[in-house]
Design a protein around this motif. Structure first.
Motif, PDB file in Angstrom:
ATOM      1  N   SER A 268       0.831  -1.195   0.000  1.00  0.00           N
ATOM      2  CA  SER A 268       0.000   0.000   0.000  1.00  0.00           C
ATOM      3  C   SER A 268       0.866   1.245   0.000  1.00  0.00           C
ATOM      4  N   LEU A 269       0.333   2.336  -0.578  1.00  0.00           N
ATOM      5  CA  LEU A 269       1.005   3.635  -0.591  1.00  0.00           C
ATOM      6  C   LEU A 269       0.160   4.646   0.172  1.00  0.00           C
ATOM      7  N   ASP A 270       0.818   5.666   0.714  1.00  0.00           N
ATOM      8  CA  ASP A 270       0.123   6.709   1.465  1.00  0.00           C
ATOM      9  C   ASP A 270      -0.788   7.498   0.532  1.00  0.00           C
ATOM     10  N   LYS A 271      -2.094   7.576   0.861  1.00  0.00           N
ATOM     11  CA  LYS A 271      -3.068   8.249   0.018  1.00  0.00           C
ATOM     12  C   LYS A 271      -2.895   9.762   0.017  1.00  0.00           C
ATOM     13  N   LYS A 272      -2.245  10.325   1.002  1.00  0.00           N
ATOM     14  CA  LYS A 272      -2.141  11.773   1.133  1.00  0.00           C
ATOM     15  C   LYS A 272      -0.943  12.351   0.395  1.00  0.00           C
ATOM     16  N   LYS A 273       0.002  11.518   0.006  1.00  0.00           N
ATOM     17  CA  LYS A 273       1.224  12.021  -0.616  1.00  0.00           C
ATOM     18  C   LYS A 273       1.065  12.103  -2.129  1.00  0.00           C
ATOM     19  N   SER A 274       1.654  13.162  -2.742  1.00  0.00           N
ATOM     20  CA  SER A 274       1.622  13.336  -4.197  1.00  0.00           C
ATOM     21  C   SER A 274       2.873  12.776  -4.859  1.00  0.00           C
ATOM     22  N   ALA A 275       3.917  12.540  -4.087  1.00  0.00           N
ATOM     23  CA  ALA A 275       5.156  11.980  -4.634  1.00  0.00           C
ATOM     24  C   ALA A 275       5.719  10.973  -3.637  1.00  0.00           C
ATOM     25  N   ILE A 276       6.058   9.805  -4.118  1.00  0.00           N
ATOM     26  CA  ILE A 276       6.587   8.740  -3.261  1.00  0.00           C
ATOM     27  C   ILE A 276       7.821   8.145  -3.920  1.00  0.00           C
ATOM     28  N   VAL A 277       8.829   7.917  -3.119  1.00  0.00           N
ATOM     29  CA  VAL A 277      10.067   7.290  -3.591  1.00  0.00           C
ATOM     30  C   VAL A 277      10.163   5.900  -2.985  1.00  0.00           C
ATOM     31  N   ILE A 278      10.319   4.895  -3.838  1.00  0.00           N
ATOM     32  CA  ILE A 278      10.479   3.512  -3.384  1.00  0.00           C
ATOM     33  C   ILE A 278      11.947   3.151  -3.522  1.00  0.00           C
ATOM     34  N   PRO A 279      12.656   2.903  -2.421  1.00  0.00           N
ATOM     35  CA  PRO A 279      14.089   2.616  -2.521  1.00  0.00           C
ATOM     36  C   PRO A 279      14.333   1.186  -2.999  1.00  0.00           C
ATOM     37  N   ASP A 280      15.596   0.914  -3.306  1.00  0.00           N
ATOM     38  CA  ASP A 280      15.978  -0.441  -3.695  1.00  0.00           C
ATOM     39  C   ASP A 280      15.917  -1.383  -2.498  1.00  0.00           C
ATOM     40  N   TYR A 281      16.304  -0.867  -1.314  1.00  0.00           N
ATOM     41  CA  TYR A 281      16.343  -1.686  -0.101  1.00  0.00           C
ATOM     42  C   TYR A 281      15.752  -0.883   1.061  1.00  0.00           C
ATOM     43  N   ILE A 282      15.169  -1.587   2.005  1.00  0.00           N
ATOM     44  CA  ILE A 282      14.761  -0.991   3.289  1.00  0.00           C
ATOM     45  C   ILE A 282      15.312  -1.856   4.422  1.00  0.00           C
ATOM     46  N   THR A 283      15.306  -1.329   5.614  1.00  0.00           N
ATOM     47  CA  THR A 283      15.805  -2.064   6.784  1.00  0.00           C
ATOM     48  C   THR A 283      14.664  -2.256   7.776  1.00  0.00           C
ATOM     49  N   ILE A 284      14.420  -3.508   8.157  1.00  0.00           N
ATOM     50  CA  ILE A 284      13.390  -3.836   9.155  1.00  0.00           C
ATOM     51  C   ILE A 284      14.053  -4.591  10.291  1.00  0.00           C
ATOM     52  N   ASN A 285      14.021  -4.002  11.492  1.00  0.00           N
ATOM     53  CA  ASN A 285      14.623  -4.630  12.692  1.00  0.00           C
ATOM     54  C   ASN A 285      16.063  -5.070  12.450  1.00  0.00           C
ATOM     55  N   GLY A 286      16.789  -4.222  11.741  1.00  0.00           N
ATOM     56  CA  GLY A 286      18.204  -4.504  11.518  1.00  0.00           C
ATOM     57  C   GLY A 286      18.494  -5.443  10.356  1.00  0.00           C
ATOM     58  N   VAL A 287      17.469  -5.915   9.660  1.00  0.00           N
ATOM     59  CA  VAL A 287      17.647  -6.834   8.535  1.00  0.00           C
ATOM     60  C   VAL A 287      17.467  -6.065   7.231  1.00  0.00           C
ATOM     61  N   LYS A 288      18.402  -6.226   6.307  1.00  0.00           N
ATOM     62  CA  LYS A 288      18.339  -5.558   5.011  1.00  0.00           C
ATOM     63  C   LYS A 288      17.365  -6.310   4.110  1.00  0.00           C
ATOM     64  N   CYS A 289      16.333  -5.584   3.623  1.00  0.00           N
ATOM     65  CA  CYS A 289      15.281  -6.209   2.825  1.00  0.00           C
ATOM     66  C   CYS A 289      15.247  -5.583   1.428  1.00  0.00           C
ATOM     67  N   LYS A 290      15.282  -6.406   0.429  1.00  0.00           N
ATOM     68  CA  LYS A 290      15.234  -5.964  -0.962  1.00  0.00           C
ATOM     69  C   LYS A 290      13.781  -5.838  -1.407  1.00  0.00           C
ATOM     70  N   VAL A 291      13.448  -4.702  -2.066  1.00  0.00           N
ATOM     71  CA  VAL A 291      12.097  -4.466  -2.573  1.00  0.00           C
ATOM     72  C   VAL A 291      12.011  -5.130  -3.947  1.00  0.00           C
ATOM     73  N   VAL A 292      11.152  -6.118  -4.107  1.00  0.00           N
ATOM     74  CA  VAL A 292      11.123  -6.897  -5.347  1.00  0.00           C
ATOM     75  C   VAL A 292       9.836  -6.730  -6.134  1.00  0.00           C
ATOM     76  N   THR A 293       8.683  -6.486  -5.484  1.00  0.00           N
ATOM     77  CA  THR A 293       7.420  -6.385  -6.215  1.00  0.00           C
ATOM     78  C   THR A 293       6.509  -5.349  -5.591  1.00  0.00           C
ATOM     79  N   ILE A 294       5.473  -4.948  -6.386  1.00  0.00           N
ATOM     80  CA  ILE A 294       4.429  -4.037  -5.913  1.00  0.00           C
ATOM     81  C   ILE A 294       3.096  -4.737  -6.098  1.00  0.00           C
ATOM     82  N   LYS A 295       2.312  -4.822  -5.037  1.00  0.00           N
ATOM     83  CA  LYS A 295       1.003  -5.458  -5.135  1.00  0.00           C
ATOM     84  C   LYS A 295       0.094  -4.686  -6.095  1.00  0.00           C
ATOM     85  N   LYS A 296      -0.865  -5.396  -6.677  1.00  0.00           N
ATOM     86  CA  LYS A 296      -1.717  -4.834  -7.716  1.00  0.00           C
ATOM     87  C   LYS A 296      -2.524  -3.640  -7.206  1.00  0.00           C
ATOM     88  N   LYS A 297      -2.984  -3.718  -5.943  1.00  0.00           N
ATOM     89  CA  LYS A 297      -3.850  -2.672  -5.407  1.00  0.00           C
ATOM     90  C   LYS A 297      -3.080  -1.582  -4.668  1.00  0.00           C
TER      91      LYS A 297
END
Length: 334
Positions: A268-297
């Motif tokens: 999901s994306l924030d409905k209030k924002k007009s511009a969003i940047v999706i990085p190559d990687y994010i960090t969750i609880n110290g673990v490096k996570c690669k962004v691979v797909t975007i859900k249809k909705k």
């Protein structure tokens, strides 16, 4: 021969007897009161009694009572005061002047909640009132009559008593004013008990002497290798399907590669924002996570969204979302 004269003589004799009776029966007394250095003798409560006996009964005699030196300070302790009684019927009764006792008291207080204490307790004792013109001495008596001074005369109306032995005691205070008048007060009997001894916990001898453990004989083989506990390879701080939100973008963990790497998809994306940047990687609880797909909705009905940046490629809202960037691929349409 002269009944009229005899009658007058008899009446005078009766009146004289009444006068003597009134003189004997004109009595009064003062009620005891708490000492107050600001009070005068006239402030003391005087109970007035003046009676005359007539045959088998008595009758009151009205008159005026006057306390001599009534404007003087009411003394501490026991003293005497002269009181004058003047009957209203001075033709038949005489004025009487007599001496009466008067007494003012002090009190002794402690901070004990009961009549018991323990050896070594700190007990506060104080005299009441705390008058500047008084010197106070504190002492105690045991059941055998032995007297021990806690503190000699001083202007302080308070002192501390620390009992050093068991027993039953009565604490006294003796107050003295400038004129040398004295008043005393005491507490009820106070029982002093032995202080309970606190037994310290037993210490482990090996903790006191750490080196002694090495001297103890052992049957274990020193060359025997101790077993080790292996940690699982996939022991990470994130879990499968775990959700996270970073900068207005909602992610879900889709794959855990190892303890330091994982893959996520955009849900999901924030409905209030007009511009969003999706990085190559994010960090969750110290673990490096690669962004691979975007859900249809994820971008469905995002009317305010004008620009979406995926990795290093930029796509406007009215472009097709079925695109692939350098580090993520889109599988939905705007």
């Amino acid at each position: 021969q002269n009944p009229q004269v005899a009658k007058i003589i008899c009446e005078k004799a009766v009146l004289a007897q009444r006068a003597r009776d009134a003189a004997r029966k004109a009595r009064a007394y003062f009620k005891t009161s708490k000492y107050d250095p600001q009070k005068m003798i006239k402030d003391a409560k005087l109970v007035k009694i003046a009676l005359v006996w007539l045959g088998d009964h008595n009758d009151s005699v009205s008159g005026t009572w006057k306390i001599k030196n009534e404007d003087q300070k009411l003394p501490l302790g026991k003293s005497t005061v002269e009181v004058e009684f003047t009957p209203d019927d001075i033709m038949h009764y005489e004025t009487v002047i007599d001496t009466f006792n008067i007494e003012t008291l002090i009190e002794l207080k402690t901070d004990l909640q009961s009549k018991e204490a323990k050896v070594g307790d700190k007990i506060q004792v104080s005299a009441d009132p705390k008058a500047e013109n008084l010197q106070c001495k504190f002492y105690l008596k045991d059941t055998n009559g032995n007297v021990e001074t806690i503190r000699d005369y001083a202007s302080d109306a308070e002192c501390e008593w620390i009992p050093d032995k068991e027993g039953t005691y009565t604490v006294y205070v003796e107050a003295k004013d400038e004129a040398g008048n004295i008043a005393t007060a005491h507490t009820e009997e106070i029982t002093v008990n032995k202080k309970e001894e606190v037994t310290p916990p037993k210490k482990d001898p090996q903790q006191e002497n750490p080196g002694s453990a090495e001297q103890q004989p052992t049957t274990e083989d020193p060359n025997k290798q101790q077993p080790t506990i292996e940690k699982p390879e996939n022991s990470t701080s994130i879990k499968q399907d775990m959700a996270a939100n970073v900068n207005g973008v909602s992610y879900k963990v889709t794959k855990i590669e190892n303890a330091k790497n994982a893959q996520v998809t955009i849900t999901s994306l924030d409905k209030k924002k007009s511009a969003i940047v999706i990085p190559d990687y994010i960090t969750i609880n110290g673990v490096k996570c690669k962004v691979v797909t975007i859900k249809k909705k994820a971008v469905y009905k995002r009317t305010k969204l004008k620009k979406l940046t995926i990795g290093k490629e930029r796509y406007s809202k009215d472009n097709s979302a079925s695109c692939s960037g350098r580090s993520a691929k889109a599988s939905s349409s705007t």
